[in-house]
Design an enzyme around this catalytic site. Structure first.
Site, PDB file in Angstrom:
ATOM      1  N   GLY A   1       1.235  -2.785  -6.306  1.00  0.00           N
ATOM      2  CA  GLY A   1       1.174  -1.498  -5.625  1.00  0.00           C
ATOM      3  C   GLY A   1      -0.193  -0.866  -5.813  1.00  0.00           C
ATOM      4  O   GLY A   1      -1.163  -1.209  -5.134  1.00  0.00           O
ATOM      5  N   GLY A   2      -0.292   0.041  -6.790  1.00  0.00           N
ATOM      6  CA  GLY A   2      -1.509   0.834  -6.991  1.00  0.00           C
ATOM      7  C   GLY A   2      -2.793   0.014  -7.015  1.00  0.00           C
ATOM      8  O   GLY A   2      -3.790   0.389  -6.375  1.00  0.00           O
TER       9      GLY A   2
ATOM     10  N   TRP B   1       0.815  -1.226   0.000  1.00  0.00           N
ATOM     11  CA  TRP B   1       0.000   0.000   0.000  1.00  0.00           C
ATOM     12  C   TRP B   1       0.842   1.267   0.000  1.00  0.00           C
ATOM     13  O   TRP B   1       0.303   2.359  -0.115  1.00  0.00           O
ATOM     14  CB  TRP B   1      -0.944  -0.005   1.201  1.00  0.00           C
ATOM     15  CG  TRP B   1      -2.092  -0.966   1.083  1.00  0.00           C
ATOM     16  CD1 TRP B   1      -2.388  -1.765   0.010  1.00  0.00           C
ATOM     17  CD2 TRP B   1      -3.104  -1.216   2.064  1.00  0.00           C
ATOM     18  NE1 TRP B   1      -3.519  -2.494   0.279  1.00  0.00           N
ATOM     19  CE2 TRP B   1      -3.986  -2.178   1.527  1.00  0.00           C
ATOM     20  CE3 TRP B   1      -3.346  -0.732   3.351  1.00  0.00           C
ATOM     21  CZ2 TRP B   1      -5.087  -2.660   2.227  1.00  0.00           C
ATOM     22  CZ3 TRP B   1      -4.445  -1.205   4.056  1.00  0.00           C
ATOM     23  CH2 TRP B   1      -5.309  -2.157   3.492  1.00  0.00           C
ATOM     24  N   LYS B   2       2.141   1.135   0.229  1.00  0.00           N
ATOM     25  CA  LYS B   2       3.002   2.328   0.291  1.00  0.00           C
ATOM     26  C   LYS B   2       2.413   3.317   1.308  1.00  0.00           C
ATOM     27  O   LYS B   2       1.907   2.888   2.343  1.00  0.00           O
ATOM     28  CB  LYS B   2       3.173   2.927  -1.097  1.00  0.00           C
ATOM     29  CG  LYS B   2       3.593   1.851  -2.115  1.00  0.00           C
ATOM     30  CD  LYS B   2       4.023   2.381  -3.436  1.00  0.00           C
ATOM     31  CE  LYS B   2       4.396   1.203  -4.334  1.00  0.00           C
ATOM     32  NZ  LYS B   2       4.989   1.601  -5.583  1.00  0.00           N
TER      33      LYS B   2
ATOM     34  N   GLU C   1      11.267  -6.540  -9.256  1.00  0.00           N
ATOM     35  CA  GLU C   1      10.481  -5.347  -9.570  1.00  0.00           C
ATOM     36  C   GLU C   1      11.334  -4.378 -10.385  1.00  0.00           C
ATOM     37  O   GLU C   1      12.081  -3.570  -9.806  1.00  0.00           O
ATOM     38  CB  GLU C   1      10.028  -4.656  -8.276  1.00  0.00           C
ATOM     39  CG  GLU C   1       9.104  -5.497  -7.432  1.00  0.00           C
ATOM     40  CD  GLU C   1       8.183  -4.610  -6.600  1.00  0.00           C
ATOM     41  OE1 GLU C   1       6.969  -4.744  -6.749  1.00  0.00           O
ATOM     42  OE2 GLU C   1       8.692  -3.791  -5.834  1.00  0.00           O
TER      43      GLU C   1
ATOM     44  N   HIS D   1      12.842  -2.425  -1.064  1.00  0.00           N
ATOM     45  CA  HIS D   1      11.951  -1.945  -2.130  1.00  0.00           C
ATOM     46  C   HIS D   1      12.654  -0.814  -2.879  1.00  0.00           C
ATOM     47  O   HIS D   1      13.414  -0.043  -2.294  1.00  0.00           O
ATOM     48  CB  HIS D   1      10.630  -1.463  -1.533  1.00  0.00           C
ATOM     49  CG  HIS D   1       9.627  -1.118  -2.588  1.00  0.00           C
ATOM     50  ND1 HIS D   1       9.624   0.100  -3.224  1.00  0.00           N
ATOM     51  CD2 HIS D   1       8.640  -1.852  -3.166  1.00  0.00           C
ATOM     52  CE1 HIS D   1       8.658   0.111  -4.135  1.00  0.00           C
ATOM     53  NE2 HIS D   1       8.053  -1.078  -4.122  1.00  0.00           N
TER      54      HIS D   1
ATOM     55  N   GLY E   1       4.660   1.779 -10.838  1.00  0.00           N
ATOM     56  CA  GLY E   1       3.807   2.968 -10.802  1.00  0.00           C
ATOM     57  C   GLY E   1       3.737   3.699 -12.128  1.00  0.00           C
ATOM     58  O   GLY E   1       3.260   4.826 -12.201  1.00  0.00           O
TER      59      GLY E   1
END
Ligand code: PGA
Length: 250
Positions: free
Chosen positions: A234-235, A10-11, A167, A95, A173
């Site tokens: 992520g998003g 979720w950052k 990644e 990350h 992103g």
């Protein structure tokens, strides 16, 4: 057989109230996932996540970053033991945003991996090249260097408790996903390197996830690539419906 892992990072999104709302919508949408579902909320939302995921034991929680020391004068940091006490069972380490925005080094990644394992958290070690490094044909050099550094922090008897996430930085992103060929090549390199450094038994136990603009439309294709054992999202993990669709894609 390696377990399938569908992970959401979720950052810096979803505080405690939004976390409760997320689980209120996500849990009923999740039918009977074959995969382990893993969510990395902001550290401050871990207790809310632990309370509100109720009734879904297949959903595990992780912390997005830890410090390598158990305690001390490190303003703003969290130790592995604190994360464990707050409900985390996994820790993202290295990350690309930690590496590129906060200057995290390979040596720090090694210490964080060791601290996580020492406290009983499973580290999810993130590796990946930048666009410039890819253009310079340095993908293998970069991801092997990052993997080797992280493995120095893994004790000999810790084989089941390490995961790796490939990644590529340029796909995070950006809406740009690596092609299935790019992914297959990078995952093959990582699996081979795990074998060279730690032997085949160890290498076969390590789940290697792909991350970088994964969404409900591309998840199934990515999950069908050889040596892809899961995805780190992520998003698209912020929305309960889209993350539930990804969770059902394998
Ligand atoms: P993204 O992020 O899915 O938004 O590209 C992936 C990640 O940073 O783990």
């Amino acid at each position: 057989m390696r377990p399938r892992v569908i992970a959401g990072n979720w950052k810096m999104h979803h505080g405690p109230a939004a976390t409760r709302r997320f689980f209120g919508e996500f849990s009923p949408r999740l039918s009977d996932p074959e995969a382990t579902i893993l969510i990395f909320p902001p550290a401050i939302s871990l207790p809310a996540a632990a309370e509100s995921r109720g009734g879904r034991p297949e959903v595990s929680l992780g912390i997005q970053n830890i410090h390598w020391e158990p305690k001390g004068a490190f303003t703003g940091e969290h130790s592995a033991a604190m994360a464990l006490a707050a409900g985390a069972r996994f820790a993202l380490v290295g990350h690309s945003e930690r590496r590129h925005v906060f200057g995290e080094t390979d040596a720090q990644v090694e210490r964080k991996v060791a601290a996580a394992i020492g406290e009983g958290l499973a580290p999810v070690v993130c590796v990946g090249e930048t666009l410039d490094e890819r253009r310079e044909a340095r993908v293998e050099e970069v991801i092997v260097r990052q993997l080797d550094a992280a493995l120095l922090g893994v004790p000999e008897n810790a084989k089941k408790s390490v995961l790796v996430a490939y990644e590529p930085v340029w796909a995070i992103g950006t809406g740009e996903t690596a092609t299935v060929d790019d992914v297959a090549e990078a995952h093959g390199i990582l699996r081979r390197r795990l074998k060279e450094v730690r032997g085949d038994g160890f290498a076969q136990e390590v789940a290697i996830l792909y991350g970088g603009s994964v969404n409900p439309e591309n998840a199934a294709d990515l999950l069908s690539v050889a040596d892809v054992d899961g995805v780190l999202v992520g998003g698209a993990s912020l929305d309960p419906e889209s993350f539930a669709r990804i969770a059902e894609a394998c």
